[in-house]
Write a protein that holds these residues in place. Sequence first.
Motif, short mmCIF file in Angstrom:
data_model
loop_
_atom_site.label_atom_id
_atom_site.label_comp_id
_atom_site.label_asym_id
_atom_site.label_seq_id
_atom_site.Cartn_x
_atom_site.Cartn_y
_atom_site.Cartn_z
N UNK A 110 30.85 46.70 47.98
CA UNK A 110 30.87 46.10 46.63
C UNK A 110 32.25 46.17 45.97
N UNK A 111 33.00 47.25 46.23
CA UNK A 111 34.34 47.35 45.65
C UNK A 111 35.26 46.28 46.22
N UNK A 112 35.12 46.01 47.53
CA UNK A 112 35.94 44.96 48.14
C UNK A 112 35.58 43.60 47.56
N UNK A 113 34.26 43.39 47.30
CA UNK A 113 33.83 42.13 46.70
C UNK A 113 34.41 41.96 45.30
N UNK A 114 34.41 43.05 44.53
CA UNK A 114 34.97 42.99 43.18
C UNK A 114 36.47 42.70 43.22
N UNK A 115 37.19 43.34 44.15
CA UNK A 115 38.63 43.10 44.26
C UNK A 115 38.91 41.65 44.62
N UNK A 116 38.15 41.10 45.58
CA UNK A 116 38.35 39.70 45.98
C UNK A 116 38.03 38.76 44.82
N UNK A 117 36.95 39.06 44.07
CA UNK A 117 36.57 38.21 42.94
C UNK A 117 37.63 38.26 41.85
N UNK A 118 38.20 39.44 41.60
CA UNK A 118 39.25 39.55 40.58
C UNK A 118 40.48 38.75 40.97
N UNK A 119 40.85 38.79 42.26
CA UNK A 119 41.99 37.99 42.73
C UNK A 119 41.71 36.51 42.59
N UNK A 120 40.50 36.08 42.92
CA UNK A 120 40.14 34.66 42.77
C UNK A 120 40.18 34.24 41.32
N UNK A 121 39.70 35.10 40.43
CA UNK A 121 39.68 34.77 39.01
C UNK A 121 41.08 34.55 38.47
N UNK A 122 42.06 35.30 38.98
CA UNK A 122 43.44 35.12 38.53
C UNK A 122 44.03 33.80 38.96
N UNK A 123 43.45 33.17 39.97
CA UNK A 123 43.96 31.89 40.47
C UNK A 123 43.09 30.73 40.05
N UNK A 124 41.78 30.92 40.09
CA UNK A 124 40.84 29.83 39.82
C UNK A 124 39.76 30.31 38.87
N UNK A 125 39.84 29.85 37.60
CA UNK A 125 38.86 30.27 36.60
C UNK A 125 37.46 29.76 36.93
N UNK A 126 37.38 28.71 37.76
CA UNK A 126 36.08 28.14 38.12
C UNK A 126 35.56 28.66 39.45
#
Length: 281
Positions: free
Chosen positions: A25-41
């Motif tokens: 789950x921590x890896x999923x959160x890290x990947x999601x945070x990185x995606x959010x910084x690039x793509x808000x959608x």
Amino acid sequence: MASLAGSAAVAILLSAWVLGFTTRPLRRFAAAANRLGVDMSAPSLDESGPREVRLAASAFNTMQRRLKAFVEDRTRMLAAVSHDLRTPLTRLRLRAEFIDDDAVREKMLEDLAEMEAMIGSTLAFARDQANEEPMQAIDLNAMLGKVAEDMRDAGRPVGLTPAPQPLPVMGRRMGLRRAFCNLLDNAVKYGGTAELGLSRGAETVTVTIDDHGPGIPEAEFDNVFRPFYRLEASRSRDTGGTGLGLSVANDIIRGHGGEIRLSNRPGGGLRVTVTLPVGEG
């Protein structure tokens, strides 16, 4: 000894499985945070798993929705204000035409023309922000080659030193094109010419834009990325700049997970260095 070794192996495998299960789950959160910084959608997190993980994923998804709504609201407000300002500006222009003093009339018309250019740039920026162009795989070598060719056809001296291999990035084609066009226009306008250089590292793609102008004082490196900020020595009404080009380019590059850095070249002129994450390709 064999029994002990077998027990140790089972314990190690079980520990590795538990560790992977708890850190996934921590890896999923890290990947999601990185995606959010690039793509808000970017897609929302899957709200599954243990109760604590579900709660954290739900909170993250709520934050993402609120951030997206906040940015969209501010963009719509910016576009609406810029659009509504055009009507009083038109009235002011008509009234300025009736001023008898030629010198005063010309100065007022110049100020109004500058304000209209700033409003036009703001509307274009707001339209780009509201554009839901999808992310796609782009070969930066090919794209910037076409940009340089188009600018040369338009009479702007832009050179290009391509990388020996493709430069794959994930991005929005029109957004990246506008960012690099703004940077190249700026280099040609204030530096006479622009020289593009491209290279690839292990994790990043690097684009350099060199000009032969006077450069920029280091104390102003951060200021030139502020909206509507112009250096008095090089950006006047005669040049037609609005001070929004570098700000727009910086926002677009940051929105792709990249970075823009400025430096003065030892031989004279300014160097703009753009780094972007390597994409699939």
